[in-house]
Design an enzyme around this catalytic site. Structure first.
Site, PDB file in Angstrom:
ATOM      1  N   GLY A 132       0.777  -1.100  -0.038  1.00 38.83           N
ATOM      2  CA  GLY A 132       0.213   0.112   0.071  1.00 38.83           C
ATOM      3  C   GLY A 132       0.783   1.385   0.077  1.00 38.83           C
ATOM      4  O   GLY A 132       1.283   1.771  -1.091  1.00 38.83           O
ATOM      5  N   THR A 159      -8.992   2.227  -9.441  1.00 38.39           N
ATOM      6  CA  THR A 159     -10.062   2.995 -10.185  1.00 38.39           C
ATOM      7  C   THR A 159     -10.402   2.628 -11.521  1.00 38.39           C
ATOM      8  O   THR A 159      -9.228   3.036 -12.274  1.00 38.39           O
ATOM      9  CB  THR A 159     -10.219   4.199  -9.492  1.00 38.39           C
ATOM     10  OG1 THR A 159     -10.080   4.646  -8.445  1.00 38.39           O
ATOM     11  CG2 THR A 159     -11.159   5.100 -10.337  1.00 38.39           C
ATOM     12  N   GLU A 243      -1.581  14.035  -8.686  1.00 41.11           N
ATOM     13  CA  GLU A 243      -2.745  13.263  -7.864  1.00 41.11           C
ATOM     14  C   GLU A 243      -3.049  14.139  -6.576  1.00 41.11           C
ATOM     15  O   GLU A 243      -4.236  14.100  -6.163  1.00 41.11           O
ATOM     16  CB  GLU A 243      -2.303  11.762  -7.519  1.00 41.11           C
ATOM     17  CG  GLU A 243      -3.832  11.259  -6.996  1.00 41.11           C
ATOM     18  CD  GLU A 243      -3.258   9.805  -6.678  1.00 41.11           C
ATOM     19  OE1 GLU A 243      -4.239   8.954  -6.199  1.00 41.11           O
ATOM     20  OE2 GLU A 243      -2.168   9.234  -7.033  1.00 41.11           O
ATOM     21  N   ARG A 244      -2.174  14.330  -6.030  1.00 43.75           N
ATOM     22  CA  ARG A 244      -2.379  15.252  -4.518  1.00 43.75           C
ATOM     23  C   ARG A 244      -3.017  16.585  -4.533  1.00 43.75           C
ATOM     24  O   ARG A 244      -3.841  16.750  -3.742  1.00 43.75           O
ATOM     25  CB  ARG A 244      -1.139  15.151  -3.681  1.00 43.75           C
ATOM     26  CG  ARG A 244      -0.690  13.658  -3.260  1.00 43.75           C
ATOM     27  CD  ARG A 244       0.653  13.316  -2.653  1.00 43.75           C
ATOM     28  NE  ARG A 244       0.713  11.923  -2.291  1.00 43.75           N
ATOM     29  CZ  ARG A 244       1.912  11.511  -2.564  1.00 43.75           C
ATOM     30  NH1 ARG A 244       3.237  12.119  -2.515  1.00 43.75           N
ATOM     31  NH2 ARG A 244       1.918  10.085  -1.865  1.00 43.75           N
ATOM     32  N   LEU A 339     -27.400  19.250  10.370  1.00 39.67           N
ATOM     33  CA  LEU A 339     -28.676  18.675   9.724  1.00 39.67           C
ATOM     34  C   LEU A 339     -29.345  17.792  10.849  1.00 39.67           C
ATOM     35  O   LEU A 339     -30.475  17.596  10.678  1.00 39.67           O
ATOM     36  CB  LEU A 339     -28.422  17.883   8.643  1.00 39.67           C
ATOM     37  CG  LEU A 339     -28.613  19.082   7.135  1.00 39.67           C
ATOM     38  CD1 LEU A 339     -27.563  20.009   7.262  1.00 39.67           C
ATOM     39  CD2 LEU A 339     -28.637  18.199   5.997  1.00 39.67           C
ATOM     40  N   GLY A 365      -1.938   8.312  -1.106  1.00 40.41           N
ATOM     41  CA  GLY A 365      -1.235   8.172   0.022  1.00 40.41           C
ATOM     42  C   GLY A 365      -1.959   8.918   1.372  1.00 40.41           C
ATOM     43  O   GLY A 365      -2.693   9.953   1.222  1.00 40.41           O
ATOM     44  N   SER A 367      -3.150  10.329   5.116  1.00 42.58           N
ATOM     45  CA  SER A 367      -2.636  11.627   5.604  1.00 42.58           C
ATOM     46  C   SER A 367      -1.465  11.600   6.549  1.00 42.58           C
ATOM     47  O   SER A 367      -0.400  12.439   6.523  1.00 42.58           O
ATOM     48  CB  SER A 367      -3.712  12.249   6.746  1.00 42.58           C
ATOM     49  OG  SER A 367      -4.757  12.310   6.069  1.00 42.58           O
TER      50      SER A 367
END
Length: 381
Positions: A132, A159, A243-244, A339, A365, A367
Site C-alpha cells: 500500500g 479505479t 494526484e495530490r 442537519l 497516500g 494523511s
C-alpha cells in the site's frame, strides 16, 4: 469575493461554465448513480463532449492545453455534484499524465489521445495485496522477452481497473533497489491475461468501478514502456504531485457541497420559532467551515499554478492533500451534525459527502504518509 482572490477573470468564467455543467448534467443523476452503483455511459460522453478529460493535455494530442488549474476547477465543481464521477475522470487524468510528461510522440498519439478525447477511461495500477503505502516494495514484475514485456502480478483498489487503458507500475529489475528497478508500462484494456478478480464494494464513491486485477503473462510491446527502464519510481512520484493537488480540489469540492447544503437547510429549518441560522452556534460553525475551505482552495490552486509552470512541488502537494482532506473531513462531519437527524438520512447529500470524503484521507497516500513526506523534506533534505 473568494473566487476573485483565487482565480483570474478567464478562470472564473470557465468555473461558471463548469458549475452549470455539473449542476445540470451530473447532479440530477447523483442519487441514481449512488443507488445503482454505476456511472451511466452518457455521463462520460457529456464530459468528453465538453473536453473535460483533456484539460491538462496538449491540443496536438486531443487535449485542451489549459493546464492543471483548469483541471482542478472541473474537479472541484464535479465533486460537488458527484464525487465518484469526478474520481473516475481523475483516474483517467492520472493515467495519461506520465504519458504526457515522459512518453514518446508515438505513445502520445496512440495512448494519450484516447484519454484526452474521452474515448477511453484510464487507470493507474499501483496498490497490491501486500503493498500500500510502501510502493517501492511492489511485487508485480515485467520481464522482457524479445520484443515484449511479460507482466505478472496482482493490483487492487484500481479505479477504472479493467474498464480502460492501464498505466502499470512494476518491477523490471529485481537486482537493484526497487527505486531504480521500477518501470511504468502501458497495458491496453483488451490485453490477454488481464482479468478482473472482483469489484471492490466501497464505503463511498459508489458508482465508480474499483477493481482487483490479475496480470497473468500479459504481453505488451516493448514500446509500451514509458520513459526508460528503471525510471518508474521517479515517474510515479511526479504523478503523485498531480494526484495530490487533485485530491485537494476534490476535498474542497465535497466540502463546498456540504456547506451549500448547510446554508440552505439552516435557512429553512425552524426551531424555537426561528430559522436555525439565527442561532450563534450554527452561524459560527458555518463560518469556520467556509474559512477552512477557503484556505484549502488557496493552497490547492497555488500549487496547481506551480505545476503549470513546470515545477514539481512535491512537499507542497503533500501539504495540500493533508490540509484539504483533514479539514474537509471536519467540515462534512460538522455538516451531518448540523442537519441532525436529517443529516443521517439519504434525503440529503451530506451523508454521501461524508463517505466520499473519507477516501481523500486514504487514496494517493494517507494523511500520515503526507506528514512523513513533509517532515522528511524539512529535516532530511
Amino acid at each position: 469575493m473568494q473566487e476573485e482572490m483565487i482565480f483570474t477573470g478567464k478562470e472564473i468564467e470557465f468555473l461558471k461554465d463548469a458549475r452549470k455543467f455539473a449542476e445540470a448534467e451530473v447532479a440530477p443523476y447523483a442519487k441514481q448513480i449512488e443507488d445503482e452503483d454505476n456511472i451511466p455511459d452518457f455521463i462520460y460522453k457529456k464530459l468528453a463532449k465538453n473536453g473535460y478529460f483533456g484539460l491538462s493535455f496538449p491540443k496536438e494530442y486531443g487535449g485542451q492545453g489549459l493546464g492543471t488549474v483548469y483541471h482542478c476547477i472541473v474537479v472541484e465543481q464535479l465533486a460537488q455534484a458527484s464525487g465518484c464521477v469526478s474520481m473516475s475522470r481523475n483516474s483517467t487524468v492520472y493515467s495519461g499524465t506520465p504519458i504526457n510528461l515522459f512518453g514518446t510522440p508515438e505513445q502520445k498519439e496512440q495512448f494519450l489521445r484516447p484519454l484526452a478525447e474521452g474515448k477511453s477511461l484510464g487507470a493507474i495500477c499501483i496498490t497490491e495485496p501486500k503493498v500500500g503505502s510502501d510502493t517501492a516494495s511492489m511485487e508485480t514484475t515485467a520481464e522482457l522477452d524479445k520484443d515484449e514485456w511479460v507482466i505478472n502480478g496482482e493490483k487492487r483498489f484500481i479505479t477504472n481497473g479493467g474498464y480502460g487503458q492501464h498505466t502499470v507500475y512494476c518491477i523490471t529489475n529485481k537486482n537493484v533497489n526497487p527505486r531504480q528497478g521500477m518501470s511504468c508500462i502501458i497495458v491496453p484494456r483488451e490485453a490477454k491475461g488481464l482479468t478482473i478478480i472482483k469489484k471492490h464494494p466501497l464505503l463511498g464513491m459508489r458508482g465508480v468501478k474499483n477493481s482487483y486485477l490479475k496480470f497473468e503473462d500479459v504481453r505488451v510491446p516493448k514500446e509500451n514502456l514509458i520513459g526508460h527502464e528503471g525510471e518508474g519510481f521517479q515517474i510515479l512520484m511526479t504523478m503523485f504531485t498531480t494526484e495530490r493537488v487533485t485530491a485537494g480540489a476534490e476535498s474542497a469540492g465535497l466540502a463546498l457541497g456540504a456547506i451549500k447544503t448547510c446554508k440552505n437547510y439552516a435557512k429553512e429549518r425552524i426551531q424555537f420559532g426561528r430559522p436555525i441560522y439565527k442561532f450563534q452556534a450554527v452561524r459560527f460553525d458555518v463560518a469556520e467551515m467556509l474559512t477552512k475551505v477557503f484556505a484549502a482552495r488557496l493552497m490547492t490552486f497555488s500549487v496547481a499554478r506551480k505545476i503549470d509552470e513546470g515545477k514539481v512541488p512535491f512537499m507542497e502537494a503533500a501539504m495540500v492533500k493533508l490540509f484539504a482532506s483533514e479539514s474537509g473531513s471536519e467540515i462534512v462531519n460538522k455538516a451531518v451534525c448540523l442537519l441532525g437527524g436529517d443529516g443521517y438520512t439519504k434525503d440529503y447529500p451530506v451523508e454521501r459527502y461524508l463517505r466520499d470524503m473519507k477516501l481523500m484521507q486514504i487514496g494517493g497516500g494517507s494523511s500520515n504518509i503526507q506528514r512523513l513526506i513533509i517532515a522528511r523534506e524539512i529535516f532530511d533534505r
